[in-house]
Design a protein around this motif. Structure first.
Motif, PDB file in Angstrom:
ATOM      1  N   LYS A  14       0.831  -1.201   0.000  1.00  0.00           N
ATOM      2  CA  LYS A  14       0.000   0.000   0.000  1.00  0.00           C
ATOM      3  C   LYS A  14       0.870   1.258   0.000  1.00  0.00           C
ATOM      4  N   LEU A  15       2.056   1.135  -0.542  1.00  0.00           N
ATOM      5  CA  LEU A  15       3.012   2.235  -0.525  1.00  0.00           C
ATOM      6  C   LEU A  15       2.494   3.463  -1.259  1.00  0.00           C
ATOM      7  N   ASP A  16       1.789   3.259  -2.362  1.00  0.00           N
ATOM      8  CA  ASP A  16       1.289   4.398  -3.141  1.00  0.00           C
ATOM      9  C   ASP A  16       0.372   5.298  -2.314  1.00  0.00           C
ATOM     10  N   LYS A  17      -0.474   4.713  -1.492  1.00  0.00           N
ATOM     11  CA  LYS A  17      -1.391   5.494  -0.662  1.00  0.00           C
ATOM     12  C   LYS A  17      -0.644   6.325   0.374  1.00  0.00           C
ATOM     13  N   ILE A  18       0.349   5.726   0.984  1.00  0.00           N
ATOM     14  CA  ILE A  18       1.124   6.445   2.001  1.00  0.00           C
ATOM     15  C   ILE A  18       1.935   7.557   1.346  1.00  0.00           C
ATOM     16  N   MET A  19       2.498   7.276   0.182  1.00  0.00           N
ATOM     17  CA  MET A  19       3.274   8.299  -0.522  1.00  0.00           C
ATOM     18  C   MET A  19       2.388   9.488  -0.890  1.00  0.00           C
ATOM     19  N   LYS A  20       1.180   9.215  -1.352  1.00  0.00           N
ATOM     20  CA  LYS A  20       0.255  10.309  -1.684  1.00  0.00           C
ATOM     21  C   LYS A  20      -0.105  11.114  -0.443  1.00  0.00           C
ATOM     22  N   ALA A  21      -0.378  10.425   0.646  1.00  0.00           N
ATOM     23  CA  ALA A  21      -0.740  11.105   1.890  1.00  0.00           C
ATOM     24  C   ALA A  21       0.414  11.967   2.409  1.00  0.00           C
ATOM     25  N   ARG A  22       1.646  11.485   2.221  1.00  0.00           N
ATOM     26  CA  ARG A  22       2.829  12.214   2.704  1.00  0.00           C
ATOM     27  C   ARG A  22       3.347  13.209   1.668  1.00  0.00           C
TER      28      ARG A  22
ATOM     29  N   THR B  51       7.455  11.886  -3.603  1.00  0.00           N
ATOM     30  CA  THR B  51       7.587  11.209  -4.894  1.00  0.00           C
ATOM     31  C   THR B  51       8.473   9.970  -4.752  1.00  0.00           C
ATOM     32  N   VAL B  52       8.454   9.155  -5.792  1.00  0.00           N
ATOM     33  CA  VAL B  52       9.305   7.970  -5.829  1.00  0.00           C
ATOM     34  C   VAL B  52      10.764   8.397  -5.711  1.00  0.00           C
ATOM     35  N   TYR B  53      11.130   9.436  -6.438  1.00  0.00           N
ATOM     36  CA  TYR B  53      12.503   9.932  -6.428  1.00  0.00           C
ATOM     37  C   TYR B  53      12.917  10.397  -5.028  1.00  0.00           C
ATOM     38  N   GLU B  54      12.062  11.179  -4.377  1.00  0.00           N
ATOM     39  CA  GLU B  54      12.364  11.671  -3.029  1.00  0.00           C
ATOM     40  C   GLU B  54      12.506  10.523  -2.029  1.00  0.00           C
ATOM     41  N   LEU B  55      11.570   9.594  -2.089  1.00  0.00           N
ATOM     42  CA  LEU B  55      11.604   8.457  -1.161  1.00  0.00           C
ATOM     43  C   LEU B  55      12.835   7.599  -1.401  1.00  0.00           C
ATOM     44  N   SER B  56      13.166   7.400  -2.650  1.00  0.00           N
ATOM     45  CA  SER B  56      14.355   6.632  -2.999  1.00  0.00           C
ATOM     46  C   SER B  56      15.599   7.265  -2.385  1.00  0.00           C
ATOM     47  N   ASN B  57      15.733   8.572  -2.502  1.00  0.00           N
ATOM     48  CA  ASN B  57      16.900   9.277  -1.952  1.00  0.00           C
ATOM     49  C   ASN B  57      16.908   9.281  -0.432  1.00  0.00           C
ATOM     50  N   LYS B  58      15.777   9.586   0.182  1.00  0.00           N
ATOM     51  CA  LYS B  58      15.715   9.676   1.638  1.00  0.00           C
ATOM     52  C   LYS B  58      15.910   8.321   2.313  1.00  0.00           C
ATOM     53  N   ALA B  59      15.386   7.263   1.697  1.00  0.00           N
ATOM     54  CA  ALA B  59      15.474   5.923   2.295  1.00  0.00           C
ATOM     55  C   ALA B  59      16.717   5.157   1.837  1.00  0.00           C
ATOM     56  N   ASN B  60      17.419   5.727   0.846  1.00  0.00           N
ATOM     57  CA  ASN B  60      18.581   5.045   0.262  1.00  0.00           C
ATOM     58  C   ASN B  60      18.189   3.656  -0.243  1.00  0.00           C
TER      59      ASN B  60
ATOM     60  N   LEU C 275      12.090  -2.528   4.166  1.00  0.00           N
ATOM     61  CA  LEU C 275      10.860  -2.218   4.903  1.00  0.00           C
ATOM     62  C   LEU C 275      11.148  -1.291   6.077  1.00  0.00           C
ATOM     63  N   ALA C 276      12.208  -1.565   6.799  1.00  0.00           N
ATOM     64  CA  ALA C 276      12.567  -0.731   7.948  1.00  0.00           C
ATOM     65  C   ALA C 276      12.882   0.698   7.513  1.00  0.00           C
ATOM     66  N   LYS C 277      13.623   0.854   6.420  1.00  0.00           N
ATOM     67  CA  LYS C 277      13.959   2.191   5.918  1.00  0.00           C
ATOM     68  C   LYS C 277      12.706   2.951   5.497  1.00  0.00           C
ATOM     69  N   LEU C 278      11.797   2.254   4.811  1.00  0.00           N
ATOM     70  CA  LEU C 278      10.556   2.904   4.376  1.00  0.00           C
ATOM     71  C   LEU C 278       9.730   3.343   5.578  1.00  0.00           C
ATOM     72  N   CYS C 279       9.626   2.479   6.570  1.00  0.00           N
ATOM     73  CA  CYS C 279       8.882   2.833   7.785  1.00  0.00           C
ATOM     74  C   CYS C 279       9.507   4.026   8.489  1.00  0.00           C
ATOM     75  N   TYR C 280      10.828   4.064   8.554  1.00  0.00           N
ATOM     76  CA  TYR C 280      11.531   5.161   9.211  1.00  0.00           C
ATOM     77  C   TYR C 280      11.266   6.488   8.495  1.00  0.00           C
ATOM     78  N   VAL C 281      11.463   6.493   7.189  1.00  0.00           N
ATOM     79  CA  VAL C 281      11.304   7.733   6.419  1.00  0.00           C
ATOM     80  C   VAL C 281       9.845   8.188   6.388  1.00  0.00           C
TER      81      VAL C 281
END
Length: 80
Positions: free
Chosen positions: A18-26, A29-38, A61-67
């Motif tokens: 359900k990553l797309d829903k959380i990304m929209k709520a937050r 973008t894919v690019y931003e999340l990729s950079n922030k979560a490495n 999963l841990a990195k995504l949850c953290y970011v």
């Protein structure tokens, strides 16, 4: 004790991201999340677009949850 064996069943469900829903709520973008979560851009893209994946690294999963400041259960669900 349960008497279920996945080898006996062809339709045992799947894991849905359900990553797309959380990304929209937050508003991230894919690019931003990729950079922030490495985490690789293609990995984030596949997860956010619901593409079929056979495995995921628990560190990802841990990195995504953290970011995203969320729980694992916010990212995935079991669908029967």
């Amino acid at each position: 004790m349960l008497n279920k064996n996945v080898l006996e069943y062809k339709d045992f469900g799947r894991i849905k991201f359900k990553l797309d829903k959380i990304m929209k709520a937050r508003k991230i973008t894919v690019y931003e999340l990729s950079n922030k979560a490495n985490v690789g851009f293609q990995t984030i893209k596949k997860l956010s677009e619901g593409e079929e994946i056979t495995r995921i690294n628990l560190d990802v999963l841990a990195k995504l949850c953290y970011v995203l400041e969320c729980e694992v259960s916010d990212l995935i669900e079991y669908v029967k």
